[in-house]
Design a protein around this motif. Structure first.
Motif, short mmCIF file in Angstrom:
data_model
loop_
_atom_site.label_atom_id
_atom_site.label_comp_id
_atom_site.label_asym_id
_atom_site.label_seq_id
_atom_site.Cartn_x
_atom_site.Cartn_y
_atom_site.Cartn_z
N ILE A 144 -145.30 41.75 3.32
CA ILE A 144 -146.46 40.97 3.79
C ILE A 144 -146.00 39.54 4.08
N GLU A 145 -145.20 39.03 3.20
CA GLU A 145 -144.66 37.67 3.36
C GLU A 145 -143.89 37.56 4.68
N ALA A 146 -143.07 38.60 4.97
CA ALA A 146 -142.26 38.59 6.19
C ALA A 146 -143.07 39.03 7.41
N ARG A 147 -144.36 39.24 7.23
CA ARG A 147 -145.31 39.66 8.29
C ARG A 147 -144.95 41.00 8.92
N LYS A 148 -144.22 41.82 8.16
CA LYS A 148 -143.93 43.17 8.66
C LYS A 148 -145.14 44.05 8.41
N ILE A 149 -145.91 43.68 7.42
CA ILE A 149 -147.14 44.41 7.13
C ILE A 149 -148.28 43.40 7.04
N ASP A 150 -149.44 43.77 7.67
CA ASP A 150 -150.61 42.89 7.59
C ASP A 150 -151.20 43.04 6.20
N GLN A 151 -152.23 42.27 5.94
CA GLN A 151 -152.91 42.41 4.64
C GLN A 151 -153.43 43.84 4.47
N VAL A 152 -153.56 44.24 3.23
CA VAL A 152 -154.16 45.56 2.94
C VAL A 152 -155.67 45.39 3.14
N LYS A 153 -156.23 46.26 4.00
CA LYS A 153 -157.66 46.09 4.35
C LYS A 153 -158.53 47.14 3.66
#
Ligand code: ADP
Ligand code: ASP
Ligand code: MG
Length: 474
Positions: A395-404
């Motif tokens: 998430i920090e590296a923006r490879k994954i968006d926030q968990v929605k």
């Protein structure tokens, strides 16, 4: 020893044993069944509403409100006494039953008092508190049956069903259960007795009381059926068998006279409360006939479960039954960093499973950039926290968006016989939903090819079930 011939296990649910009407029918049914069967074993639930009441009592005790606990325990006492008075003619039998109930009620009060002092409850103590529902109901039922001339004998399943020590959702240890059940019930059956066994509860190898999960008395009946090599297991409830939908949701729902084990498993798993999902497997594996019948209409043939789906599926309706599960939320993980990374879904689900949440619905985008699954509302917060913890770096590296997450949603499941061989089933389902302007949020095709699950908003539950139910007539 093994009592093998001519044995039927009959389970009466809370809905059947909570009223004078239901209990009178239970007596009639037992006497009738004894005419045709050499051995009758009964499994009984707590009286309707008592399990919820006991859970409420546990909650009040945990909050330290012992005064309210006592009031509620008094309600249970009065209910037992009233049922005995209404149904047992012989005053000495009533008195004997009340004398047997008294120490149980005393123990319940004592446990609750201890909880209300320490204001803390463990799953083990919760199991103990909730067990009194079944432990009291079998004493009342035994007394009613004896008063009617049936040689009934209350038996606590803690002496028969052996489980692991996972409180509130224990799993049976079959070999131990078979051995204990035959040892304990064999002699009783040989003497012509009718064991009235507590549903829902069991004990671990070390003798700790456990429970099989809510609605678990059906499962108890299946386990005893397997242990005693029963010919048939009958689940007596308050509706005419397994129906095309929950009649409380769809009043025009009809009985399904025959349904395959696989189809009914999907229904039970996806919320059809009429049969606990774990009931089916042990029974099918042992080749035992399973029926779901109505205590209040005993002549109605109800539903019989069959090993395989009907061969003439083209003559069957497109949809056999519709069911709905409320109280879930969707959780979505998405991001370009998921593309082509092996084992992602497994990592997510392993993190989710550690929270204890069950996942009744999963769908993954074919682009491999998102995965959505449903979890019970009570678990959403800890599931999101577990995933955010697992994925912090990505998430920090923006490879994954926030968990929605979404608001609360409903899983509507349709059981479609032989869907893989029939053309246009999905087409008919989706055009009916489109015509009714129902917005479907996600879809998942059951892996066993007999079901399709859809996610809709809570407000759309009733119309969705209704529209899909109309396809059961086609
Ligand atoms: P019991 O106390 O006999 O175990 P339950 O309340 O657990 O009874 O299960 C019976 C209830 O299941 C019925 O009253 C009905 O409202 C509900 N139900 C949900 N889906 C179905 C279905 N497909 N067919 C029949 N009953 C269903
Ligand atoms: N009494 C338990 C419950 O209400 C078990 C059952 O009725 O099947 O969950
Ligand atoms: Mg039930």
């Amino acid at each position: 020893m093994s009592v093998s011939q001519n044995l039927v296990v009959m389970k009466f649910g809370g809905t059947s044993v909570g009223s004078v009407d239901g209990l009178s029918k239970l007596v009639e049914i037992t006497k009738q069944t004894q005419k045709d069967w050499k051995n009758v074993v009964m499994v009984a639930s707590a009286f309707a509403g008592n399990t919820n009441l006991l859970l409420k009592i546990a909650d009040l005790a945990q909050k330290g409100n012992f005064l309210a606990v006592e009031t509620k325990i008094d309600e249970i006492t009065v209910r037992n006494e009233k049922i005995l008075l209404d149904m047992v003619r012989d005053a000495s039998k009533r008195e004997k039953a009340n004398l047997r109930l008294k120490p149980l009620l005393g123990e319940l009060k004592l446990v609750c008092q201890a909880v209300s002092v320490i204001k803390e409850i463990s799953p083990r103590v919760s199991d103990l508190i909730v067990s009194f529902g079944e432990r009291m109901s079998v004493i009342v039922i035994e007394t009613i049956l004896r008063d009617a001339g049936v040689r009934a004998e209350a038996v606590e399943a803690t002496k028969l069903i052996v489980t692991d020590d996972v409180h509130q959702n224990a799993s049976p240890l079959l070999a131990d259960t078979i051995e204990k059940t035959n040892r304990r019930l064999g002699a009783l059956l040989e003497k012509g007795g009718v064991p009235v066994v507590t549903g829902f509860i069991a004990a671990s190898r070390s003798g700790q009381l456990t429970t099989l999960g809510r609605g678990g008395s059906d499962y108890s009946a299946a386990l005893l059926g397997v242990a005693l090599k029963a010919d048939e297991v009958w689940i007596w409830t308050d509706v005419n068998g397994v129906m095309t939908a929950d009649p409380r949701l769809v009043p025009e729902a009809k009985t399904i006279p025959q349904i395959s084990y696989q189809e009914v498993s999907e229904l039970a798993y996806f919320g059809a409360k009429v049969l606990h999902p774990k009931t089916i497997r042990p029974v099918i594996e042992a080749g035992i006939k399973l029926k779901v019948l109505n205590t209040f209409e005993p002549d109605n043939p109800g539903t019989e479960l069959t090993a395989g789906a009907s061969e003439n599926y083209n003559e069957e309706p497109i949809i056999k039954s519709v069911t709905a599960i409320r109280g879930v939320q969707l959780v979505t993980v998405e991001g370009s960093g998921m593309l082509g990374v092996p084992g992602q879904a497994a990592r997510f689900l392993s993190a989710v499973s550690k929270t204890g949440a069950t996942v009744p619905f999963i769908t993954e985008a074919s682009s491999e950039q998102s995965i959505t699954f449903a979890v019970p509302v009570a678990y959403t917060e800890c599931v999101v926290a577990a995933l955010e913890d697992l994925l912090a770096e990505q998430i920090e590296a923006r490879k994954i968006d926030q968990v929605k997450t979404t608001d609360e949603v409903v899983i509507v499941t349709v059981v479609c016989p032989n869907m893989q061989h029939r053309l246009g089933v999905a087409g008919k389902i989706f055009s009916a939903l489109g015509d009714a302007e129902i917005n479907v949020l996600a879809i998942s095709h059951g892996s066993c090819e007999v079901s399709l699950s859809l996610i809709v908003g809570v407000e759309a539950m009733q119309p969705t079930v209704q529209v899909l139910h109309s396809l059961t007539a086609l």
